[in-house]
Design an enzyme around this catalytic site. Structure first.
Site, short mmCIF file in Angstrom:
data_model
loop_
_atom_site.label_atom_id
_atom_site.label_comp_id
_atom_site.label_asym_id
_atom_site.label_seq_id
_atom_site.Cartn_x
_atom_site.Cartn_y
_atom_site.Cartn_z
N LYS A 53 0.88 -1.45 -0.51
CA LYS A 53 0.21 0.02 -0.11
C LYS A 53 0.68 1.15 0.17
O LYS A 53 0.73 2.17 -1.07
CB LYS A 53 -0.80 -0.05 0.91
CG LYS A 53 -1.73 1.32 1.41
CD LYS A 53 -2.26 2.25 0.55
CE LYS A 53 -2.88 2.74 1.36
NZ LYS A 53 -4.22 3.55 0.23
N CYS A 88 -2.67 11.25 0.98
CA CYS A 88 -2.07 9.90 0.80
C CYS A 88 -0.46 10.14 -0.16
O CYS A 88 0.66 10.19 1.10
CB CYS A 88 -3.25 8.76 -0.71
SG CYS A 88 -4.10 8.87 -0.52
N1 SAJ Z 1 0.45 15.00 -9.16
C1 SAJ Z 1 1.09 15.23 -9.96
N2 SAJ Z 1 1.34 15.64 -10.68
C2 SAJ Z 1 0.63 14.37 -11.53
C3 SAJ Z 1 -0.08 13.66 -10.71
C4 SAJ Z 1 0.01 13.58 -9.80
O1 SAJ Z 1 2.09 16.78 -9.79
O2 SAJ Z 1 1.75 13.50 -12.59
C5 SAJ Z 1 -0.48 15.69 -7.71
C6 SAJ Z 1 -1.37 16.61 -8.12
O3 SAJ Z 1 -1.85 17.24 -8.23
C7 SAJ Z 1 -1.64 15.67 -6.24
C8 SAJ Z 1 -1.20 14.64 -5.71
O4 SAJ Z 1 -0.47 13.80 -6.89
O5 SAJ Z 1 -2.04 16.78 -5.88
C9 SAJ Z 1 -1.36 13.36 -5.69
O6 SAJ Z 1 -3.13 13.23 -6.46
P1 SAJ Z 1 -2.84 11.60 -7.30
O7 SAJ Z 1 -4.40 11.48 -7.43
O8 SAJ Z 1 -2.08 11.52 -7.43
O9 SAJ Z 1 -3.31 10.76 -5.72
P2 SAJ Z 1 -4.45 10.89 -4.61
O10 SAJ Z 1 -3.47 11.09 -3.32
O11 SAJ Z 1 -5.79 11.58 -4.60
O12 SAJ Z 1 -5.05 8.86 -4.22
C10 SAJ Z 1 -3.99 8.15 -4.32
C11 SAJ Z 1 -4.47 7.26 -5.24
N3 SAJ Z 1 -2.73 6.04 -5.58
C12 SAJ Z 1 -2.40 6.51 -6.57
O13 SAJ Z 1 -2.63 6.13 -7.57
C13 SAJ Z 1 -1.50 5.33 -6.62
C14 SAJ Z 1 -5.92 6.23 -4.38
O14 SAJ Z 1 -5.10 5.16 -5.50
C15 SAJ Z 1 -5.41 5.94 -3.27
O15 SAJ Z 1 -6.33 5.23 -2.90
C16 SAJ Z 1 -5.12 7.12 -2.40
O16 SAJ Z 1 -3.54 7.88 -2.75
C17 SAJ Z 1 -4.84 6.64 -0.97
O17 SAJ Z 1 -5.92 6.70 -0.04
O18 SAJ Z 1 -3.98 6.25 -0.73
#
Ligand code: SAJ
Length: 425
Positions: free
Chosen positions: A203, A257
């Site tokens: 995880k 996360c």
């Molecule tokens: N971000 C970037 N560049 C990217 C992708 C994302 O800067 O290329 C930033 C986003 O703007 C944001 C952050 O990363 O600030 C996080 O966004 P996210 O969509 O990657 O993740 P979360 O935190 O909303 O959700 C994640 C998910 N994990 C994965 O995709 C591996 C989700 O499936 C999990 O359930 C969740 O974390 C969790 O609860 O752990």
């Protein structure tokens, strides 16, 4: 009918409780938040999630889900409480400790205990098991203990709870089997059995993988700025390789996360995790990088219209959002800051939110920090007539601008920013 006691009725616990109730269990949800308990017993919910309101209403009316402020005897106990970070970035396991202590008086032989909260590696073995053993139980023989991390995306929780692959980590084989049986009642995705510590680590590595890759993209943006390269074009071209998937740079990494989970690994193995640790540092450095570039194009005391406060697009969640730090830094540097965010909820943020028109009035720059759908196409006539200087700095490469008289910067042409080209009238 089997009975399940779900401790913690938040974004994960509540939908999970409702899904088990729907699939035929008698479910009691436990929370210290009396309002949440009261609402739930009336068939109402205290959080936003697509489809959850209707599901909860139905299962409460059918008498299969109810809430209480204290646990009850049950066949299965699921712990879904928060595991935030302390200021020194170590995991705060107090909610997990309290939840485990609180179920002790209600445990009976052959009960299944499952922790869904995200936890540092070895927490089940070294922290949760000893609490239950301390009450005289033989773990893995009398009480079956497992870690089954949630992996759902807000907005799609009810779908992903059912369809996602589920990792079930038991403290021993029989515990994993027992936990897998519980989830098989509604999970249609694959249920994979493993050890508790492997489930904990897998995880954490899912979110760490993303955090490290985003750090790589952010580092590329910085390198490209200093060498005069279009970082976004580089990403596009490199990603044409069949085995490369560079992520996107941005204003930093937010959410509860990605910005939190990697620290759970660093805490347990600091000497062995320099890459993870540096990724966190790089992502944490992005707000400062953004503000340094705003300083290049807007004079001190100028007005910056921040577009987007939430940590990602089309959601209302501002937890750990880099935009909050950017707004504070801009204010420290004596900029006038207005904020337009059609998704953020004013009660959750301390900064005043404005409308589009008020935010851009006399502004010297629109600073885009979130990829909300509303920002894709902006009213260019209003930008011309209302802004003092029609400049956009888009950290998400999101806005599409047609007019050539609006200056548009993103991480593809940062190096073209010239020091203080703006004049305040
Ligand atoms: N971000 C970037 N560049 C990217 C992708 C994302 O800067 O290329 C930033 C986003 O703007 C944001 C952050 O990363 O600030 C996080 O966004 P996210 O969509 O990657 O993740 P979360 O935190 O909303 O959700 C994640 C998910 N994990 C994965 O995709 C591996 C989700 O499936 C999990 O359930 C969740 O974390 C969790 O609860 O752990």
């Amino acid at each position: 009918m089997k009975k399940i006691c779900v401790v913690g009725l938040g974004y994960i616990g509540l939908p999970t409780a409702a899904m088990f109730a729907k699939s035929g269990f008698e479910v009691v949800g436990v929370d210290i938040n009396e309002r949440a308990v009261e609402l739930l017993n009336r068939g109402e919910i205290h959080i936003e999630e697509v489809g959850l309101g209707a599901l909860v209403k139905k299962v409460v009316e059918d008498g299969r889900l109810r809430a209480s402020t204290s646990p009850e005897t049950a066949d299965v106990f699921i712990i879904a409480v928060p595991t935030p970070n302390y200021f020194d970035n170590t995991a705060n396991l107090e909610y997990v400790r309290n939840a485990t202590m609180n179920i002790l008086p209600y445990l009976n032989k052959s009960n299944v205990v499952i922790v869904e909260s995200t936890i540092p590696p070895r927490t089940i073995d070294d922290f949760v098991a000893p609490i239950i053993q301390g009450d005289g139980w033989i773990i893995g023989e009398e009480i079956y203990l497992s870690h089954c991390p949630e992996r759902v995306l807000p907005g799609r929780i009810l779908i992903e709870l059912v369809e996602n692959t589920r990792v079930v980590g038991g403290i021993n084989e029989i515990s994993a089997n027992e936990a897998a049986l519980v989830y098989s009642s509604f999970v249609t995705g694959e249920i994979i059995k493993t050890s508790a510590v492997t489930a904990e680590m897998s995880k954490l590595m899912e979110n760490t993988y993303r955090d490290v890759n985003i750090a790589l993209a952010n580092e590329l943006a910085k390198i490209s700025d200093s060498l005069g390269i279009n970082a976004l074009e580089v990403i596009q071209l490199a990603n044409r390789h069949p085995r490369v998937n560079l992520h996107q740079p941005g204003p930093g990494v937010g959410g509860h996360c990605l910005a939190v989970d990697p620290y759970f690994i660093i805490e347990k193995a600091p000497d062995e995790s320099p890459l993870i640790s540096n990724a966190r540092k790089i992502n944490n450095s992005m707000p400062k990088f953004v503000v340094e570039h705003v300083e290049k194009i807007v004079e001190k005391h100028g007005k910056v219209a921040v577009f987007g406060l939430t940590y990602k697009g089309n959601i209302d969640d501002v937890r750990e959002s880099p935009a909050l730090e950017i707004v504070s830094l801009l204010k420290e540097k004596e900029y006038e800051v207005s904020i337009f965010d059609p998704h953020a909820n004013q009660v959750q943020v301390s900064f005043p939110l404005s409308t589009f028109d008020v935010a851009i009035e006399d502004a010297d720059c629109i600073l885009v920090l979130t990829d909300h759908n509303e920002f894709k196409g902006l009213d260019e006539v209003k930008i011309h007539t209302k802004m003092r200087n029609p400049i956009i700095f888009d950290t998400k490469n999101w806005v599409k601008i047609n007019s050539s008289s609006i200056k548009y910067y993103n991480y593809g042409n940062l190096y073209k920013m010239f020091e203080k080209q703006v004049t305040l009238v």
